[in-house]
Design an enzyme around this catalytic site. Structure first.
Site: not given
Ligand code: GLU
Length: 415
Positions: A217-218, A221-222, A105
């Protein structure tokens, strides 16, 4: 600033699983720490001509199962422990959907809402050149996350390609389609989550047609979850919220109109035919499905007692604290844990990597079918583990994921 430390929380979750699996102490110790961490500071020229120095991170948590993978967040409250937790969750996430990747990350401490496009572009480019040494299509592949998007990924690809002196579309995923992105990536997190909600509803005997859904959350994802819940299953979206507040209408909110309102005003608050609702009341609404789709530590110990949903589907990473988890389990709330529920994003990212390597692109229908298969298999494996050990769904997801990571570590001769 949140008082909970997500990394400590992730370690508590891991410890629960280690006890159930009877993990060897050395293995547990290895899994408690990221394998590699990079902290960078770098300058960015701002529009007024001044230079501002930013701090960022890239953490590679565990690469036993393959190159590390995970998004990059831009957030004013970013810190290294949050990135560590998110990198750990990426490791378990890739394992639970059984894709050949490890977890990583990245994050930059910044407030993207106060930055111009030009400033964001320079920030994105300079961050990528700062971490260029440790990333690569076969090493570590970033992607979008909170407050990052396909445009930011495009700048990152361009910068990395310049550094490498050849075109490197595979350096990140979540790219625009024009430069090697995958069809179906933009709503993949939400769609993947909905496949798991469908499976949970089958197990619990809940009819999804007309089911009441609240989404906290919008963002990407939301908002996609709201649209797809209606489109795929005929659910009724009764409450939505964003960082400025929440709104509800028990007769249903139109997700498209909410998106248009947010695009115009910057928030879902103040939308026509809705009434405002506080965070506490929002989380306590009598709904079939509650979808936290924003940040960490939303469902705390105190709030867990008031949750009225049958299913909590965690599209956000880390929305529930370990203390809240225990309460929800005792109260019979069915949690679809974050690194299972939101694994659709990274699953389609993996499909994007495959397509980049082959330079051959799939139809959207193929992406959906393969995503459905991955998410359904993962849900079934986790549900089976929860039944086998009589444990909550999160610990069960850990059991499935950790067993896979540990097997790879053993196969490599690490332990
Ligand atoms: N950020 C997204 C997650 O938390 C996608 C990560 C990705 O596609 O590598 O899963």
């Amino acid at each position: 600033m949140t008082l909970e430390n997500p990394f400590e929380n992730s370690r508590k979750q891991l410890a629960k699983c280690a006890a159930i699996l009877g993990l060897d102490e050395s293995i547990h110790e290895m899994l408690r720490h990221p394998m590699r961490e990079l902290r960078v500071t770098f300058p960015v020229r701002m529009d007024d001509g001044s230079i501002k120095v930013f701090e960022g991170f890239r953490i590679q948590y565990n690469d036993a199962r393959g190159p590390t993978k995970g998004g990059i967040r831009f957030h004013p409250e970013e810190n290294i422990d949050t990135v560590r937790a998110l990198a750990a969750w990426m490791t378990w996430k890739c394992a639970v959907v059984d894709i050949p990747l490890g977890g990583g990350k990245g994050g930059i401490i910044c407030n993207p809402k106060e930055m111009s496009d030009g400033e964001l572009e320079r920030l994105s480019r300079n961050y990528i050149s700062s971490i260029a040494q440790i990333i690569g299509p076969r090493k570590d592949v970033p992607a979008p996350d909170v407050y990052t998007n396909s445009q930011i990924m495009a700048w990152m690809v361009d910068e990395f390609s310049k550094i490498s002196s050849f075109n490197q579309p595979g350096i990140v995923t979540g790219k625009p389609l024009t430069m090697g992105g995958s069809l179906g990536r933009s709503d993949a997190t939400a769609r993947g989550g909905l496949y798991t909600i469908r499976e949970a509803a089958k197990v619990l005997g809940i009819e999804l047609k007309g089911a009441k859904v609240a989404i906290q959350g919008y963002g990407n994802a939301g908002s996609n979850a709201a649209k797809l819940a209606k489109e795929m299953f005929g659910c009724k979206i009764v409450a939505i919220s964003d960082s400025r507040g929440g709104v509800m209408n028990m007769d249903g909110i139109d997700p498209e109109m909410a998106s248009q309102h947010k695009a115009k005003t910057g928030s879902v608050t103040g939308m026509l035919n809705t009434t405002p609702v506080s965070t506490e009341a929002f989380l306590g609404l009598d709904v079939d499905v509650l979808i936290p789709a924003a940040l960490e530590n939303v469902i705390t110990e105190k709030r867990a007692h008031t949750i009225n949903a049958k299913i909590v589907a965690e599209l956000a990473n880390g929305p529930t604290t370990p203390e809240a988890d225990d309460i929800l389990f005792q109260r019979g709330v069915h949690i679809i844990p974050d690194f299972l529920c939101n694994a659709g994003g990274v699953t389609v990212s993996y499909f994007e990597m495959v397509q980049n390597f082959y330079m051959y692109y799939w139809s959207e229908a193929r992406v959906h079918t393969r995503l459905d298969r991955k998410m359904t298999d993962a849900y079934k494996a986790v549900y089976a583990a929860s039944q086998k050990y009589n444990i909550d769904m999160r610990t069960a997801a850990y059991v499935v994921a950790i067993e896979r990571v540990v097997t790879a570590m053993k196969d490599r001769g690490w332990i």
